[in-house]
Design an enzyme around this catalytic site. Structure first.
Site, PDB file in Angstrom:
ATOM      1  N   TYR A   1     -13.759   8.379  -1.543  1.00 29.87           N
ATOM      2  CA  TYR A   1     -12.796   8.661  -2.614  1.00 29.87           C
ATOM      3  C   TYR A   1     -12.244   7.348  -3.169  1.00 29.87           C
ATOM      4  O   TYR A   1     -12.218   7.113  -4.385  1.00 29.87           O
ATOM      5  CB  TYR A   1     -11.649   9.545  -2.114  1.00 29.87           C
TER       6      TYR A   1
ATOM      7  N   ARG B   1       1.426   4.548   1.096  1.00 27.15           N
ATOM      8  CA  ARG B   1       2.816   4.445   0.603  1.00 27.15           C
ATOM      9  C   ARG B   1       3.254   5.756  -0.057  1.00 27.15           C
ATOM     10  O   ARG B   1       4.395   6.176   0.088  1.00 27.15           O
ATOM     11  CB  ARG B   1       2.910   3.292  -0.406  1.00 27.15           C
TER      12      ARG B   1
ATOM     13  N   ARG C   1      -0.861  17.307  -3.146  1.00 24.56           N
ATOM     14  CA  ARG C   1      -2.102  16.512  -3.103  1.00 24.56           C
ATOM     15  C   ARG C   1      -2.215  15.823  -1.753  1.00 24.56           C
ATOM     16  O   ARG C   1      -1.240  15.296  -1.239  1.00 24.56           O
ATOM     17  CB  ARG C   1      -2.086  15.480  -4.226  1.00 24.56           C
TER      18      ARG C   1
ATOM     19  N   PHE D   1      -4.873 -12.912 -11.460  1.00 23.53           N
ATOM     20  CA  PHE D   1      -5.069 -11.489 -11.756  1.00 23.53           C
ATOM     21  C   PHE D   1      -5.483 -10.711 -10.509  1.00 23.53           C
ATOM     22  O   PHE D   1      -5.049  -9.582 -10.287  1.00 23.53           O
ATOM     23  CB  PHE D   1      -6.134 -11.351 -12.851  1.00 23.53           C
TER      24      PHE D   1
HETATM   25  C1  LIG Z   1      -6.106   2.201  -8.525  1.00 22.29           C
HETATM   26  C2  LIG Z   1      -6.142   0.712  -8.839  1.00 22.29           C
HETATM   27  C3  LIG Z   1      -5.751  -0.077  -7.610  1.00 22.29           C
HETATM   28  C4  LIG Z   1      -7.547   0.332  -9.264  1.00 22.29           C
HETATM   29  C5  LIG Z   1      -5.129   0.460 -10.007  1.00 22.29           C
HETATM   30  N1  LIG Z   1      -5.034  -0.963 -10.416  1.00 22.29           N
HETATM   31  C6  LIG Z   1      -3.965  -1.689  -9.990  1.00 22.29           C
HETATM   32  O1  LIG Z   1      -3.190  -1.273  -9.140  1.00 22.29           O
HETATM   33  C7  LIG Z   1      -3.780  -3.080 -10.614  1.00 22.29           C
HETATM   34  C8  LIG Z   1      -2.365  -3.572 -10.395  1.00 22.29           C
HETATM   35  C9  LIG Z   1      -1.419  -2.696 -11.194  1.00 22.29           C
HETATM   36  O2  LIG Z   1      -1.823  -1.947 -12.062  1.00 22.29           O
HETATM   37  N2  LIG Z   1      -0.166  -2.771 -10.834  1.00 22.29           N
HETATM   38  C10 LIG Z   1       0.790  -1.930 -11.465  1.00 22.29           C
HETATM   39  C11 LIG Z   1       1.046  -0.864 -10.453  1.00 22.29           C
HETATM   40  C12 LIG Z   1       1.972   0.129 -10.968  1.00 22.29           C
HETATM   41  O3  LIG Z   1       1.715   0.549 -12.124  1.00 22.29           O
HETATM   42  O4  LIG Z   1       2.893   0.426 -10.230  1.00 22.29           O
HETATM   43  C13 LIG Z   1       2.039  -2.702 -11.802  1.00 22.29           C
HETATM   44  O5  LIG Z   1       2.606  -2.408 -12.839  1.00 22.29           O
HETATM   45  O6  LIG Z   1       2.370  -3.593 -10.972  1.00 22.29           O
HETATM   46  O7  LIG Z   1      -4.675  -4.014 -10.080  1.00 22.29           O
HETATM   47  C14 LIG Z   1      -6.040  -3.605 -10.035  1.00 22.29           C
HETATM   48  C15 LIG Z   1      -6.908  -4.782  -9.753  1.00 22.29           C
HETATM   49  C16 LIG Z   1      -6.538  -6.042 -10.180  1.00 22.29           C
HETATM   50  C17 LIG Z   1      -7.312  -7.167  -9.825  1.00 22.29           C
HETATM   51  C18 LIG Z   1      -8.450  -7.027  -9.034  1.00 22.29           C
HETATM   52  C19 LIG Z   1      -8.857  -5.761  -8.596  1.00 22.29           C
HETATM   53  C20 LIG Z   1     -10.011  -5.570  -7.793  1.00 22.29           C
HETATM   54  C21 LIG Z   1     -10.373  -4.312  -7.361  1.00 22.29           C
HETATM   55  C22 LIG Z   1      -9.642  -3.196  -7.755  1.00 22.29           C
HETATM   56  C23 LIG Z   1      -8.499  -3.330  -8.525  1.00 22.29           C
HETATM   57  C24 LIG Z   1      -8.090  -4.606  -8.955  1.00 22.29           C
HETATM   58  C25 LIG Z   1      -6.462  -2.787 -11.236  1.00 22.29           C
HETATM   59  C26 LIG Z   1      -7.289  -3.319 -12.207  1.00 22.29           C
HETATM   60  C27 LIG Z   1      -7.682  -2.508 -13.274  1.00 22.29           C
HETATM   61 CL1  LIG Z   1      -8.727  -3.150 -14.476  1.00 22.29          CL
HETATM   62  C28 LIG Z   1      -7.245  -1.182 -13.388  1.00 22.29           C
HETATM   63  C29 LIG Z   1      -6.379  -0.670 -12.417  1.00 22.29           C
HETATM   64  C30 LIG Z   1      -5.976  -1.465 -11.356  1.00 22.29           C
END
Ligand SMILES: CC(C)(C)CN1C(=O)[C@@H](CC(=O)N[C@@H](CC(=O)O)C(=O)O)O[C@H](c2cccc3ccccc23)c2cc(Cl)ccc21
Length: 343
Positions: free
Chosen positions: A144, A191, A201, A261
């Site tokens: 998942y 968390r 869920r 990033f």
């Molecule tokens: C589910 C997830 C972890 C993939 C979500 N995800 C992340 O969590 C974001 C961080 C984020 O969105 N933080 C938010 C959290 C919130 O909204 O509370 C913030 O505002 O601080 O980072 C990831 C992310 C960033 C960098 C490298 C990564 C490598 C593998 C997978 C994910 C990676 C992310 C990169 C991309 Cl392109 C798309 C989504 C994400």
């Protein structure tokens, strides 16, 4: 920020950055700081993923509508008219104004379009596997998390390499990229126990919680407090096994904006795991890193030595308070010392 010859962003690109700020709070600034072609490519990737995630999360969309929508989602990127107006989710605007995102997706270089489309196709299909059913084995937990986060890491790594800002190796090594995503997603799932349980869920794997209670929701009962903490600690131990791979991945990065990033969500995640470890608040409320702490950490992650130091600190904090009577105490000590050996 790239400008057209009038020195201005196109209206649709400007709108996309507005949606980015709207949907990702503190993280939008980190995306906007990315160098070169990665900035727009990852802004669009983030918005497309947010749209897909909004469909998956919207419990008001019936499965006979949701399943084909998830499976065909990547095709919407080729249809400048597709939008969806029946979502109740907080980020529904990205579905209602999807044509704005599609317009800018189609303005990206083909190599970036191919990566984003391929990841959306795999993610959308993967999401349908887990609709309306909880997560069973630890293998399914990994499956998942691969679909919703591991694939993001694999896609991002391909974008990094395609931009030439990172080596071809970064985009080729799917195992490390996948585990970067698993670390973030497993931390989110650990968390968000109560929030998810209250919404019906179940993302905690039954192979683990089944040892500590009859139903996942039982772990929120005060009488089951001790069992719940042992379950929580076992899941955190499982997530900590990924730390060496995450450090190995970040060690390969050479571009500063790409490093920031990737590193910022990782240090937020290890801090969150430490805050959650053996913490009953996870079962009764929400455990969030305070904004001030987050900002302090975001400022302090400019190179891999600093990230290792942060990983070292929080892993040591966990190791120092493993309860004597915790059934996984020995395993947790092993996993912590393995992680510490990499930091
Ligand atoms: C589910 C997830 C972890 C993939 C979500 N995800 C992340 O969590 C974001 C961080 C984020 O969105 N933080 C938010 C959290 C919130 O909204 O509370 C913030 O505002 O601080 O980072 C990831 C992310 C960033 C960098 C490298 C990564 C490598 C593998 C997978 C994910 C990676 C992310 C990169 C991309 Cl392109 C798309 C989504 C994400």
């Amino acid at each position: 920020m790239p400008r057209n010859n009038q020195g201005e962003l196109s209206p649709t690109l400007k709108q996309c950055y507005k949606y980015l700020k709207l949907t990702s709070r503190s993280f939008a600034a980190v995306i906007q700081a990315l160098d070169g072609e990665l900035r727009n490519a990852i802004c669009i990737f983030y918005l497309v993923l947010r749209a897909l995630d909004t469909v998956e999360d919207d419990m008001t969309i019936p499965n006979d509508v949701k399943i084909p929508m998830l499976r065909h989602f990547h095709l919407n990127l080729q249809d400048t008219h597709w939008s969806f107006h029946d979502s109740k989710e907080k980020d529904k605007i990205v579905l209602e104004d999807f044509p704005t995102i599609t317009a800018e997706f189609q303005a990206l270089a083909p190599v970036y379009q191919e990566v984003i489309s391929d990841i959306c196709c795999k993610m959308g299909n993967g999401m349908t596997v887990f609709l309306d059913r909880g997560v069973g084995s630890l293998h399914e937990w990994n499956e998942y998390c691969h679909y919703v986060a591991g694939l993001v890491g694999i896609g991002l790594s391909r974008l990094f390499s395609a931009s030439k800002l990172e080596s071809p190796e970064v985009g080729r090594d799917e195992r490390l990229a996948n585990n970067m995503g698993l670390f973030l997603q497993k931390t989110n799932i650990i968390r968000d126990y109560l929030e998810d349980v209250l919404q019906g869920r179940e993302f905690w794997p039954k192979e683990v919680w089944g040892k500590y209670g009859r139903k996942l929701g039982d772990l929120a009962e005060p009488d089951n407090r001790q069992q719940a903490l042992h379950c929580l600690n076992e899941l955190i131990t499982n997530a900590l096994e990924l730390v060496p791979d995450c450090i190995a991945y970040m060690t390969r990065l050479h571009n500063q904006s790409v490093f920031n990033f990737c590193a910022i969500p990782q240090v937020m995640a290890i801090a969150t795991l430490e805050r959650c470890y053996n913490n009953p608040a996870v079962l009764t409320g929400v455990v969030k890193i305070r904004k001030g702490e987050a900002v302090k950490m975001m400022m302090g992650v400019s190179n891999v030595e600093k990230v290792k130091a942060i990983m070292h600190y929080f892993t040591s904090q966990i190791e120092s308070r493993i309860p004597k009577d915790d059934p996984n105490a020995e395993r947790t000590r092993e996993v912590c010392s393995k992680a510490l050996a990499c930091t």
